[in-house]
Design a protein around this motif. Structure first.
Motif, PDB file in Angstrom:
ATOM      1  N   ALA A 248       0.838  -1.211   0.000  1.00  0.00           N
ATOM      2  CA  ALA A 248       0.000   0.000   0.000  1.00  0.00           C
ATOM      3  C   ALA A 248       0.870   1.258   0.000  1.00  0.00           C
ATOM      4  O   ALA A 248       0.410   2.341  -0.365  1.00  0.00           O
ATOM      5  CB  ALA A 248      -0.944  -0.002   1.196  1.00  0.00           C
ATOM      6  N   SER A 249       2.125   1.108   0.446  1.00  0.00           N
ATOM      7  CA  SER A 249       3.060   2.243   0.405  1.00  0.00           C
ATOM      8  C   SER A 249       4.364   1.727  -0.184  1.00  0.00           C
ATOM      9  O   SER A 249       4.711   0.553  -0.005  1.00  0.00           O
ATOM     10  CB  SER A 249       3.264   2.762   1.834  1.00  0.00           C
ATOM     11  N   ASP A 250       5.101   2.586  -0.904  1.00  0.00           N
ATOM     12  CA  ASP A 250       6.345   2.083  -1.502  1.00  0.00           C
ATOM     13  C   ASP A 250       7.576   2.805  -0.967  1.00  0.00           C
ATOM     14  O   ASP A 250       8.662   2.680  -1.519  1.00  0.00           O
ATOM     15  CB  ASP A 250       6.287   2.157  -3.027  1.00  0.00           C
ATOM     16  N   THR A 251       7.420   3.543   0.126  1.00  0.00           N
ATOM     17  CA  THR A 251       8.542   4.345   0.631  1.00  0.00           C
ATOM     18  C   THR A 251       9.573   3.498   1.389  1.00  0.00           C
ATOM     19  O   THR A 251      10.671   3.972   1.663  1.00  0.00           O
ATOM     20  CB  THR A 251       8.030   5.443   1.585  1.00  0.00           C
ATOM     21  N   TRP A 252       9.215   2.274   1.745  1.00  0.00           N
ATOM     22  CA  TRP A 252      10.094   1.445   2.569  1.00  0.00           C
ATOM     23  C   TRP A 252      11.150   0.700   1.750  1.00  0.00           C
ATOM     24  O   TRP A 252      12.085   0.143   2.334  1.00  0.00           O
ATOM     25  CB  TRP A 252       9.271   0.423   3.363  1.00  0.00           C
ATOM     26  N   LEU A 253      11.009   0.661   0.421  1.00  0.00           N
ATOM     27  CA  LEU A 253      11.946  -0.132  -0.387  1.00  0.00           C
ATOM     28  C   LEU A 253      13.157   0.722  -0.773  1.00  0.00           C
ATOM     29  O   LEU A 253      13.032   1.667  -1.553  1.00  0.00           O
ATOM     30  CB  LEU A 253      11.243  -0.662  -1.648  1.00  0.00           C
ATOM     31  N   PRO A 254      14.351   0.406  -0.255  1.00  0.00           N
ATOM     32  CA  PRO A 254      15.528   1.231  -0.545  1.00  0.00           C
ATOM     33  C   PRO A 254      15.906   1.168  -2.034  1.00  0.00           C
ATOM     34  O   PRO A 254      15.616   0.186  -2.718  1.00  0.00           O
ATOM     35  CB  PRO A 254      16.635   0.588   0.310  1.00  0.00           C
ATOM     36  N   ASP A 255      16.592   2.216  -2.484  1.00  0.00           N
ATOM     37  CA  ASP A 255      16.953   2.323  -3.908  1.00  0.00           C
ATOM     38  C   ASP A 255      17.730   1.114  -4.429  1.00  0.00           C
ATOM     39  O   ASP A 255      17.523   0.671  -5.552  1.00  0.00           O
ATOM     40  CB  ASP A 255      17.811   3.583  -4.142  1.00  0.00           C
ATOM     41  N   ALA A 256      18.634   0.590  -3.590  1.00  0.00           N
ATOM     42  CA  ALA A 256      19.488  -0.507  -4.064  1.00  0.00           C
ATOM     43  C   ALA A 256      18.670  -1.754  -4.428  1.00  0.00           C
ATOM     44  O   ALA A 256      19.136  -2.591  -5.196  1.00  0.00           O
ATOM     45  CB  ALA A 256      20.511  -0.867  -2.984  1.00  0.00           C
TER      46      ALA A 256
END
Ligand code: FE
Length: 195
Positions: free
Chosen positions: A40-48
């Motif tokens: 529901a949110s995608d802010t937790w996935l780090p760029d790497a």
């Protein structure tokens, strides 16, 4: 720094669920509920673990249970990228995090071994999909966006990168064995709680 709490909470929830040794039938809807909340949110996935490669789609390991009862993987598709036709040999729950992907299911004819094409489904952000030997285990997946990357989060009932499974020739249905491994050499550190 990225707040990994949603991923950590998800890993804790699935670990807890598995401690009761549920049947696949009982487990999958509950994993799906937790996964729906995670994507529901995608802010937790780090760029790497969310960066597309121009070479081919990436499968980044986010977590593997120490007993290899489950793992969590981010699949990152560049524009136009797709998988070969493959199976999983365990259950999988897929949650669409960013963009869209298209999954086409196949069955193998028992007599000829040829593949019979089934349903094609488009997953939109927030959608959930299942695979398993019980529910239908053979499919091909592609990024449904021509210009943008798409990302889905997959939970499997094994250390999927280490499972011996199959790719299928689209013309003859002939299976070949493969072990996928992972694109990433490290996993996010879920356990630093100082932030
Ligand atoms: Fe798959």
């Amino acid at each position: 720094m990225t707040d990994l709490a949603p991923l950590r909470d998800f890993v804790i929830a699935v670990t807890r669920l598995l401690s009761d040794q549920p049947t696949e039938r009982a487990l999958l809807p509950v994993v799906a509920d937790h996964l729906r909340r995670l994507v529901a949110s995608d802010t937790w996935l780090p760029d790497a673990w969310s960066t597309a490669s121009s070479e081919q789609y990436c499968q980044y390991l986010l977590h593997c249970d120490p007993l290899e009862r489950f793992c969590v993987v981010s699949f990152v598709w560049g524009p136009g990228q797709s998988t070969p036709i493959h199976d999983h040999r365990t259950w999988g729950v897929i949650g669409m995090l960013r963009g869209r992907e298209r999954s086409t299911r196949y069955q193998r004819d028992r007599n000829t071994g040829r593949l019979i094409e089934g349903e094609t489904k488009e997953l939109l952000t927030g959608d959930i999909e299942f695979v398993s030997p019980r529910l239908g285990d053979i499919h091909r997946v592609c990024n449904a966006q021509d210009r943008e990357p798409s990302i889905s989060v997959h939970v499997y009932g094994a250390n999927i990168g280490a499972v011996k499974r199959h790719l299928f020739d689209p013309q003859t249905g002939a299976p070949g064995e493969f072990i996928s491994g992972y694109t990433s050499a490290s996993v996010p550190n879920l356990w630093d709680r100082s932030g």
